[in-house]
Design an enzyme around this catalytic site. Sequence first.
Site, PDB file in Angstrom:
ATOM      1  N   GLU A  35      37.935   8.274  99.866  1.00  0.00           N
ATOM      2  CA  GLU A  35      36.890   7.127  99.039  1.00  0.00           C
ATOM      3  C   GLU A  35      37.006   5.978  99.562  1.00  0.00           C
ATOM      4  O   GLU A  35      37.891   5.450  99.786  1.00  0.00           O
ATOM      5  CB  GLU A  35      37.424   7.240  97.600  1.00  0.00           C
ATOM      6  N   ARG A 261      51.590  15.282  98.539  1.00  0.00           N
ATOM      7  CA  ARG A 261      51.518  14.005  98.752  1.00  0.00           C
ATOM      8  C   ARG A 261      52.714  13.391  99.788  1.00  0.00           C
ATOM      9  O   ARG A 261      53.735  13.637  99.381  1.00  0.00           O
ATOM     10  CB  ARG A 261      51.169  12.774  97.666  1.00  0.00           C
ATOM     11  N   LYS A 271      45.594   3.324  97.259  1.00  0.00           N
ATOM     12  CA  LYS A 271      44.644   1.996  97.515  1.00  0.00           C
ATOM     13  C   LYS A 271      44.357   1.122  96.354  1.00  0.00           C
ATOM     14  O   LYS A 271      44.521   0.104  96.620  1.00  0.00           O
ATOM     15  CB  LYS A 271      43.490   2.890  97.650  1.00  0.00           C
TER      16      LYS A 271
HETATM   17  P1  ATP Z   1      44.630   6.614  97.022  1.00  0.00           P
HETATM   18  O1  ATP Z   1      45.403   6.766  95.545  1.00  0.00           O
HETATM   19  O2  ATP Z   1      45.634   5.887  97.622  1.00  0.00           O
HETATM   20  O3  ATP Z   1      43.452   6.013  96.576  1.00  0.00           O
HETATM   21  P2  ATP Z   1      43.498   8.988  97.103  1.00  0.00           P
HETATM   22  O4  ATP Z   1      43.934  10.340  97.113  1.00  0.00           O
HETATM   23  O5  ATP Z   1      42.784   8.851  95.679  1.00  0.00           O
HETATM   24  O6  ATP Z   1      44.577   8.164  97.329  1.00  0.00           O
HETATM   25  P3  ATP Z   1      41.220   9.383  98.776  1.00  0.00           P
HETATM   26  O7  ATP Z   1      40.657   8.583  99.485  1.00  0.00           O
HETATM   27  O8  ATP Z   1      40.644  10.206  97.855  1.00  0.00           O
HETATM   28  O9  ATP Z   1      42.626   8.808  98.195  1.00  0.00           O
HETATM   29  O10 ATP Z   1      41.990  10.425  99.777  1.00  0.00           O
HETATM   30  C1  ATP Z   1      41.675  11.215 100.999  1.00  0.00           C
HETATM   31  C2  ATP Z   1      42.317  12.147 101.124  1.00  0.00           C
HETATM   32  O11 ATP Z   1      43.574  11.940 101.909  1.00  0.00           O
HETATM   33  C3  ATP Z   1      42.434  13.165 100.205  1.00  0.00           C
HETATM   34  O12 ATP Z   1      42.331  14.476 100.536  1.00  0.00           O
HETATM   35  C4  ATP Z   1      43.857  12.867  99.595  1.00  0.00           C
HETATM   36  O13 ATP Z   1      44.409  14.148  99.086  1.00  0.00           O
HETATM   37  C5  ATP Z   1      44.515  12.514 100.928  1.00  0.00           C
HETATM   38  N1  ATP Z   1      45.626  11.728 100.466  1.00  0.00           N
HETATM   39  C6  ATP Z   1      45.719  10.669  99.885  1.00  0.00           C
HETATM   40  N2  ATP Z   1      46.892  10.227  99.516  1.00  0.00           N
HETATM   41  C7  ATP Z   1      47.594  10.790 100.197  1.00  0.00           C
HETATM   42  C8  ATP Z   1      49.217  10.989 100.431  1.00  0.00           C
HETATM   43  N3  ATP Z   1      50.033  10.007  99.922  1.00  0.00           N
HETATM   44  N4  ATP Z   1      49.782  12.090 101.188  1.00  0.00           N
HETATM   45  C9  ATP Z   1      49.002  13.015 101.694  1.00  0.00           C
HETATM   46  N5  ATP Z   1      47.731  13.025 101.559  1.00  0.00           N
HETATM   47  C10 ATP Z   1      47.145  11.895 100.946  1.00  0.00           C
HETATM   48 MG    MG Z   2      40.924   8.188  94.942  1.00  0.00          MG
END
Ligand code: ATP
Ligand code: MG
Length: 555
Positions: A35, A261, A271
């Site tokens: 995102e 994760r 983020k």
């Molecule tokens: P954040 O909370 O940092 O925004 P998110 O999962 O909401 O993390 P996205 O941008 O939606 O962030 O994630 C893109 C991809 O990266 C998704 O497939 C997510 O599952 C993966 N991802 C995000 N954080 C991690 C992590 N800490 N370890 C492994 N994969 C991750």
């Molecule tokens: Mg997210």
Amino acid sequence: MAETENRPSNFIRNIIDADLAAGKHKTTHTRFPPEPNGFLHIGHAKSIVLNFGIAQDYNGLCNLRFDDTNPEKEDIDYVNAIKEDVNWLGFKWDGDICYSSNYFDQLFGYAEELINKGLAYVEFSSQEKIREMRGSLKLPGQNSPYRETSPEENLKLFHEMRDGKFKEGECCLRAKIDMASSFICMRDPVIYRIRFVNHHQTGDKWCIYPMYDFTHCISDALENITHSLCTLEFQDNRRLYDWVLDNISIESRPHQYEFSRLNLEYTLMSKRKLNTLVTDGHVEGWNDPRMPTIAGLKRRGYTPGSVTEFCKRIGVTKVDNMVEMGMLEACIREDLNEAAPRALAVVDPIKLVIENLPDGHVEWIDAPNHPNKEEMGTRKVPFSKEIYIEREDFRESANKKYKRLVIDKEVRLRNAYFVKAVRFDQDEEGNVTTVYCEYDPTTLGKLPADGRKAKGVIHWVSASEGVEAEIRDYDRLFTVPNPAAEEDFTTVLNPESLVIRKGYIEPSLLNAEAQQGYQFERLGYYCFDGKTNDEGKMIFNKTVGLRDSWGNGDK
Ligand code: ATP
Ligand code: MG
């Protein structure tokens, strides 16, 4: 096939192998779906390496898809930063960049299909009321009074939502699933809501936006994704993922698989939380070298290879755990130990005057760029009558364990001569200001003929030819291993996470390129930040410390 030298196998690769063997798919098609609401962090690197790595090893495809259904939080600058980070890690997406927003028309059509099938309805209860009716893990939910509205009426209302006839929050579209489901995400989840905001890709075309759970599975199907890999918190949502695809007319059928994760000690992996650190000014920006972002790691001097190596070492499992920072640091240390040229810098200087050299003496000494890689060549290092050494490398007297400079004892100046300290000056507070010594001109590159040994080897920089620089040393950003568990993570920030010092560097470093890593001998690995400070001095960032120390003085 699954296991390559570079990438060990894991449960997801085992699933892929089985699917390919059974003829379920001919090839793989994965996607990395960030995102665009912030910069990518090292957790995303894990997902990138997994998804793009599968494409590389199985001759499959991998899309970069922006999951952009939340326009208030998103920004085109984040889109650009994410593209740059994926490229920097060394991966290329197949075809054009994808955006979930590219599918807004199709998504709207699928929502209409659900409405027509009596599987979605327009809800007018307040958000609070919806929450209340949802129930809890112990209590089943209650059916909404709007659940039985006819498909015709719902379709009309949904079109009115799209046409801006309702205010934000006045109504939303819900899937009609099961208010008694043991999975709360199946209790008539909201799939569309009203937001009168401009979208970075679609402008003001829409005032209704689809929710993640509705969008993600359909985007995967539209892109013919075979294996949709996401993190464990979406485990329950897999029911909803499957329900949506089961109930709309779409041919392709992706499957979701969840892995754990990455969590790293002493930092944050979100983020949203990282955004708080940036907007509240706790760090310099998203690319502050203390940030666990890809951009921060890059500026800190991490190489793409060290980050991907780390992702390989942590592996992919379904077990949640917390990885030690030392594991990440080991990857870059090993990389730089091999690849980084050596250089001399002094970060806490005192002056050393070599009394048996003529005033103004400067001599350019050849110094190897790497102690055991001749192919990395040599550089010229200026040796002069006055040089700087580290404050901690001199003591008036000391026992045998202290392998540095002591009055009446000899050390080798790295790449140069033996020197023997004879006396020193102090300021009023007793701090040493200048040490006077004599050098042995017969000891350049060799031991003295009489077999004398030096106490140790110390590093130095010419006082007349060296260059002043700003040296930034970093420590962990938080004082506790799991800051995310704190009520307010800003209360556990480490006030000493950045220490700025005025140091001196050998003049060859004036040609350093941004982010090129050097081993500042005996100090650690550093890279040029790419910027100068307000006084025009080059800034060097500490990447990681050294663990090894030197022997006793033959070079
Ligand atoms: P954040 O909370 O940092 O925004 P998110 O999962 O909401 O993390 P996205 O941008 O939606 O962030 O994630 C893109 C991809 O990266 C998704 O497939 C997510 O599952 C993966 N991802 C995000 N954080 C991690 C992590 N800490 N370890 C492994 N994969 C991750
Ligand atoms: Mg997210």
